[in-house]
Design an enzyme around this catalytic site. Structure first.
Site, PDB file in Angstrom:
ATOM      1  NE  ARG B 653      -4.607  -5.312  50.560  1.00 28.36           N
ATOM      2  CZ  ARG B 653      -5.500  -4.362  50.771  1.00 28.36           C
ATOM      3  NH1 ARG B 653      -5.108  -3.137  51.056  1.00 28.36           N
ATOM      4  NH2 ARG B 653      -6.775  -4.641  50.726  1.00 28.36           N
ATOM      5  CG  ASN B 656      -7.487  -8.047  40.408  1.00 31.65           C
ATOM      6  OD1 ASN B 656      -7.220  -9.238  40.272  1.00 31.65           O
ATOM      7  ND2 ASN B 656      -8.552  -7.477  39.853  1.00 31.65           N
ATOM      8  N   PRO B 657      -5.156 -10.144  42.696  1.00 30.94           N
ATOM      9  CG  PRO B 657      -5.441 -11.675  44.429  1.00 30.94           C
ATOM     10  CD  PRO B 657      -6.052 -10.440  43.821  1.00 30.94           C
ATOM     11  N   GLY B 727       5.946  -3.229  43.893  1.00 30.13           N
ATOM     12  CA  GLY B 727       5.846  -3.264  42.431  1.00 30.13           C
ATOM     13  C   GLY B 727       5.536  -4.662  41.909  1.00 30.13           C
ATOM     14  CD  GLU B 730       9.549  -1.662  35.528  1.00 29.62           C
ATOM     15  OE1 GLU B 730       9.042  -1.039  36.469  1.00 29.62           O
ATOM     16  OE2 GLU B 730      10.418  -1.197  34.786  1.00 29.62           O
TER      17      GLU B 730
END
Ligand SMILES: Cc1cc2nc3c(=O)[nH]c(=O)nc-3n(C[C@H](O)[C@H](O)[C@H](O)COP(=O)(O)OP(=O)(O)OC[C@H]3O[C@@H](n4cnc5c(N)ncnc54)[C@H](O)[C@@H]3O)c2cc1C
Ligand code: SF4
Lengths: 327, 763
Positions: B653, B656-657, B727, B730
């Site tokens: 999820r 904040n896209p 995550g 990275e």
């Protein structure tokens, strides 16, 4: 960087006189000079600021050619409508040089006078040996990291590459450097390293560049500057070529050809052998490629820069063919 | 009366809840220059320190002549190994008790070029720089080991903990019908953050305050405390904004020790900022690596065996292991597997963390090798990845918590138009430009730790969040505002987030892409309990307008409180607090296990020892991605230009896209730099990086970056974090370099196995 005093010159003559004193240096945009002072390479005692002098930043283009004041900014010259139309290679060389920020600060005179990017030259505390910095101290680059070093015009004393772009276009079109009273062809203005790599320009203490003059030439009108590098922008050339062509009335036969190389030589490098091989001939791809190989006649590599000997003729050929296509 | 409904995952209602595309709340401060970075603090009596570095790679400092420097104008102090105060060795980031020996941040024994050997402190920065040039060093030089290819380097030290094996990989390889074997190399790469490393240190008695860009305030505070032998509480780290870290700002480093020593000895605050060249030797970039990947497969490309051997550089006296088998061991299903790793000591600064340490070079090996296998077998590079899809973690033998990689391949391929690819190398061109299409996958484990936060509801109805976590541009300020806003029921505009001060409730390291998952969880918990207090007061306090309602719950939204059915009063939070006579409500929340002791907490926040393994319990947790990349390669010049990138990514999820997409794109851009440009070039005679500046160490410019399309294919993963995210930071760099190398092969028929892919490798 050590302490220096700062002097704002009131006139060209005052600037010349001040700059003739030992330890004094002219300051234009400062993008080379301040950088080198921070590296500990330039150690001026006095900076003579010429940026406020009047009448040195004009760009005048007439039927006879262009005269560009030494203080004209790289960005302005690149964007000048008459320079773009009559000397495309000059405009393109400037557009592809450095970054927008630097082009807004840097001047034409300063651009010609920029120093090599040889990493050994730029790091005196780690590499004391550098004949360009300290005559007779040796050359740290030979036997070291040489990917960016010259393959043409080198000597046992120095293999540093001249990094600028503009001067390559200027040398192709026989531009003239104005040093006040004296005038000197740009090709003679830049010196080969020979045994004295510290002496880079035919300019004497007390002299100052006032303007660059580019004669009007048909070949300059149909010209281009092709710059090849790993990074698309903001990188010095791996190899570059300034090329201009003038055709005979038939539109195919080469009347005049101008070729100069950047990124591969110790000074802006006019490739007259390529010009001579093609002048009077019909422009034809195989002949162009064959003649372009003459651009690197006599080239000597130092290992990691060998690719430049392969690359430079291809850049020349592409640029010539591109100018042919626009016929 | 209105009842406000919050629609989750959508900012269109103005609530800017978690999942909304809220712009960075710290953006205006950064753009206008109002944001004050650590070393920009103006302090009374500030003195300036400048480092003097070794110019040899190996040997001993015989003598340091400081006479001229001492006499130079403005000089207050010349620090050398002989004059600097002695420190104690600090524990490492696992919290391992240190050897009981002194620590000197200035070296006598030189193990790399650029090591700090002395420092000048002066009244002005310019005076310090001028005096530093006057320090004369003489050495007894010893032979050095330049890099992995140095004949003296040897095979290195086996790291048994890195060994991963199942089945009989060698035998299965020997009998496989299709076999490929190749070596892949990555050079030294550097984080090159915009803001160089530096700090201001100030002592007041035995209290130390350090203003320093930091990815880990509590960890760095611990190190400073241990160096100086003062209680942890006596050290305050302040790091309000960070101009990029990429892994390089997580630890207190020797330059920090020098500045703090100078401040203590001088009794004045001291500022020390590294020069750009010093950032190439003052701490480590990504270690150079070498891998051989051997794959045995059947004629249909189904993998039967993978044998992987990896080596990375470390320093002479430090240990850095870049886990090279991390992606190799989980990306594809294989019945037989063997991965081993050595580290080789060379005369360099100890390498460090750089965006996706381990996974990044690991993916370059396996994702190039599987591409080679696809051509060897003669099937599509995307198809071979699906044929060998790992339905569970092949190494841990556990179910994936979520793995939307198949979905990523499908979404990326569709958007990119992969089905139109012509399979033959050199079969697509536009004039002089050879065109190539490449694909590669990436992954990054979900690292989890614990965090804590305070949420305060203030008298004016606004909400304040405090945490010692940090924002280095990834968006912590913003997503914590969103989390608190959604949980309490106020607008994100009405939340003030305060970060970057070790006096605030604590947080672990901002590294390993773990912070968002950790801190949204902590803020969610703190905000929930603040909300509970607020609603509790509203229901039970006799002075509350809701007292008579006898409700058992109330709704708080957009800063107003009402009853669930909308049939009672409707007051603002400020009005309610006023009516019950409270000037604020405060709650602390953390994600620590319930019975944690203070020691547990200290250990959690100041070391990485308590981090939860990604395979803890029944699941294996990772983010996933698939990159589809088009390149144009000039057939005469060998120049590679990336012309199109479509990446589909599974980070679970997204809180904040907008910010996640920016981070993904940033990772992809860094991957383009890694593939085509970045390389620390060493002078072999001096063991010194010569391109130690940003004119010569090339990172991509805007002109190098095409439009990048990123597609989120994640679904909430509640095994990975409280709110379902995995995550982000990275993940996206992993797999970019092999996707580009694969595209270059498709374009040219040349396989480049040594990064970066510069033009001379293709002409
Ligand atoms: C990161 C970087 C990248 C760059 N990339 C490129 C590139 O791709 N291509 C390129 O062509 N250039 C490049 N440059 C060089 C840049 O173009 C030069 O720094 C600039 O043109 C120098 O002009 P200036 O006015 O700033 O000169 P200054 O720094 O002020 O002066 C440079 C030198 O010229 C002398 N000087 C100045 N004016 C006069 C005068 N009138 N008469 C006599 N001597 C004078 C000064 O004394 C000094 O020695 C790059 C520079 C940097 C820092
Ligand atoms: S190549 Fe020239 S500039 Fe470079 S180190 Fe040698 S002498 Fe100096």
């Amino acid at each position: 960087m050590r302490d220096f005093s700062y002097l704002r010159a009131g006139s060209i003559d005052a600037a010349r006189q001040a700059a003739a004193l030992p330890g004094a240096m002219l300051l234009a945009g400062g993008t080379t000079l301040i950088d080198l002072a921070k590296c500990g390479v330039a150690e001026p005692e006095t900076l003579v600021d010429i940026t406020h002098l009047k009448g040195l930043d004009s760009i005048e283009v007439s039927e006879r050619g262009a005269t560009i004041g030494t203080l004209a900014k790289m960005g302005h010259v690149a964007d000048h409508a008459d320079i773009k139309s009559r000397f495309p290679a000059v405009s393109e060389a400037l557009w592809q040089a450095a970054s927008a920020q630097i082009r807004n600060m840097a001047t034409i005179g300063g651009n010609l006078m920029q120093r090599t990017r040889c990493p050994y030259f730029r790091d005196p505390s780690n590499f004391p040996a550098c004949n360009k910095r300290e005559p007779g101290s040796g050359c740290s680059a030979i036997g070291g990291v040489t990917r960016g070093h010259a393959v043409l015009g080198t000597s046992d004393a120095c293999i540093a590459m001249y990094p600028g772009d503009l001067a390559v276009a200027l040398v192709a079109f026989d531009a003239i450097v104005h040093l006040g009273q004296r005038q000197i062809p740009v090709d003679d203005f830049f010196l080969l390293p020979g045994a004295t790599p510290d002496k880079e320009h035919a300019i004497e203490p007390g002299e100052m560049i006032t303007a660059i003059e580019i004669p009007s030439l048909a070949s300059a009108r149909r010209s281009t500057y092709l710059k090849i590098r790993d990074r698309q922008s903001y990188e010095f050339a791996a190899a570059s070529a300034a090329v201009g062509i003038e055709f005979e009335a038939d539109g195919r036969t080469i009347r005049d050809l101008r070729v100069a190389l950047g990124g591969v030589a110790t000074k802006p490098w006019r490739a007259r052998a390529v010009e001579d091989a093609l002048k009077g001939k019909v422009l034809e791809p195989d002949a162009v490629r064959a003649a372009s190989l003459l651009a690197v006649e006599g080239a000597v590599d130092h290992g990691a820069n060998h690719y430049k000997i392969e690359l430079a003729p291809r850049v020349v050929a592409r640029a010539i063919l591109k100018m042919g296509e626009t016929a | 009366m209105t009842v406000h409904n919050i629609r989750h995952g959508d900012a269109s209602d103005g609530a800017e809840a978690v999942g909304g595309r809220l712009s960075r709340v710290d953006g205006p401060a950064k753009i206008t220059g109002a944001a004050k970075y650590a070393v920009e603090q103006q302090l009374e009596g500030l003195a300036y320190a400048v480092l003097v570095e070794s110019t040899i790679a190996s040997g001993k400092v015989r003598a340091i002549d400081t006479k001229a420097a001492e006499a130079a104008p403005g000089v207050l102090q010349v620090l050398t190994p002989d004059t600097i105060i002695s420190l104690r060795t600090a524990s490492d980031w696992f919290g391992t008790p240190p050897p009981d020996k002194p620590y000197c941040p200035l070296a006598r024994d030189i193990t790399f070029s650029g090591q700090h050997v002395a420092a000048i402190v002066a009244e002005t920065f310019e005076q310090a720089v001028a005096a530093a040039a006057l320090v004369k060093l003489s050495y007894d030089e010893a032979p050095s080991i330049v890099d992995l290819s140095d004949a003296k380097a040897g095979d290195g030290i086996p790291i048994d903990a890195m060994t991963k094996e199942w089945g009989d990989a060698q035998a299965a390889f020997a009998s496989a019908p299709v076999r490929i074997c190749a070596a892949y190399n990555t050079p030294r790469e550097y984080q090159a953050p915009m803001e160089p490393h530096g700090l201001i240190a100030r002592w007041e008695g035995d209290q130390l305050t350090v203003w320093e860009p930091s990815q880990w305030l509590d960890g760095m505070a611990r190190t400073y405390a241990e160096w100086f032998g003062v209680p942890f509480e006596n050290v305050r780290l302040v790091s309000p904004y960070i101009g990029g870290g990429f892994g390089s700002k997580a630890l207190a480093l020797s330059h920090g020790a020098v500045a703090a020593c100078a401040a203590k000895m001088l009794g004045r605050p001291v500022r020390l900022v590294m020069t750009r060249p010093q950032t190439f030797t003052g701490y480590g970039g990504r270690a150079a690596t070498r891998q051989t990947v051997t794959i045995g497969a059947d004629a249909q490309g189904k993998i039967q065996s993978i044998v992987h051997r990896g080596v990375n550089e470390t320093s002479i006296d430090g240990m850095w292991v870049e886990p090279l088998g991390s992606v190799t061991s989980i990306m594809y299903a294989t019945p037989n597997f063997s991965s081993k790793q050595n580290v080789v000591r060379v005369n360099s600064v100890v390498p460090g963390a750089m965006r996706a340490p381990g996974e990044n070079p690991s993916a370059f090996g396996i994702e190039s090798a599987i591409d080679e296998l696809a051509y060897e077998v003669g099937i599509d590079p995307l198809e071979i990845r699906l044929r060998n899809y790992a339905e569970q973690d092949p190494y841990a033998k556990k179910a994936w918590s979520t793995r939307q990689l198949r979905e990523a391949f499908a979404a990326g391929a569709e958007r990119f138009g992969w089905s139109k690819r012509s399979p033959e190398p050199r079969s697509m061109r536009d004039g002089n430009q050879l065109i190539g299409w490449g694909v590669a996958a990436g992954t990054y484990p979900v690292r989890r730790a614990y965090g804590e936060a305070i949420v305060r509801i203030l008298a004016d109805g606004s909400v304040e969040v405090e945490s010692s976590s940090i924002d280095m541009g990834q968006g912590t300020y913003t997503i914590l505002a969103q989390t608190a806003a959604e949980t309490v029921g106020v607008r994100a505009d009405d939340v003030v987030v305060k970060l970057g001060d070790s006096r605030f409730p604590r947080a672990g390291v901002t590294g390993g892409s773990r912070l968002a998952g950790v801190m949204t969880g902590a803020v969610y918990k703190a905000a929930t309990s603040a909300l509970d207090q607020l609603v509790g007061l509203a229901i039970s306090d006799p002075r509350s307008p809701f007292h008579a309602l006898q409700a058992n719950t109330l709704v708080v939204a957009n800063g107003r409180i009402g009853s669930p059915r909308g049939d009672g009063p409707d007051v603002s939070i400020a009005e309610l607090l006023k009516s019950v006579g409270r000037d604020h409500i405060e709650a602390t929340g953390d994600t620590m296990p319930a019975n944690s002791t203070p020691e547990d907490r200290y250990k959690n926040y100041t070391t990485i020892a308590m981090a939860l393994p990604h395979t803890e319990g029944d699941y294996s947790r990772h983010s996933w991605c698939a990159h589809f990349i088009e390149v144009h390669v000039d057939e005469d010049f060998g120049t590679v230009r990336v012309s199109r990138v479509v990446s589909a990514l599974d980070s679970g999820r997204l809180y904040n896209p907008k910010l996640a997409e920016s981070q993904w794109k940033g990772g992809i851009i860094m991957g383009i730099g890694q593939a085509l440009l970045e390389e620390g070039i060493v002078d072999r005679r001096h063991g010194r990086i010569v391109n130690n500046n940003l004119a010569d160490y090339l990172v991509p410019t805007n002109a190098d970056i095409p439009d990048i399309e990123v597609i989120s294919v994640g679904i909430p993963d509640l095994h990975s974090s409280v709110l379902g995210g995995k995550g982000v930071g990275e993940l996206a760099i992993v797999g970019v370099a092999p996707a580009i190398a694969n595209a270059v092969f498709h374009a040219t028929g040349k396989r480049v196995r040594d990064l970066p892919i510069t033009l001379e490798k293709l002409i």
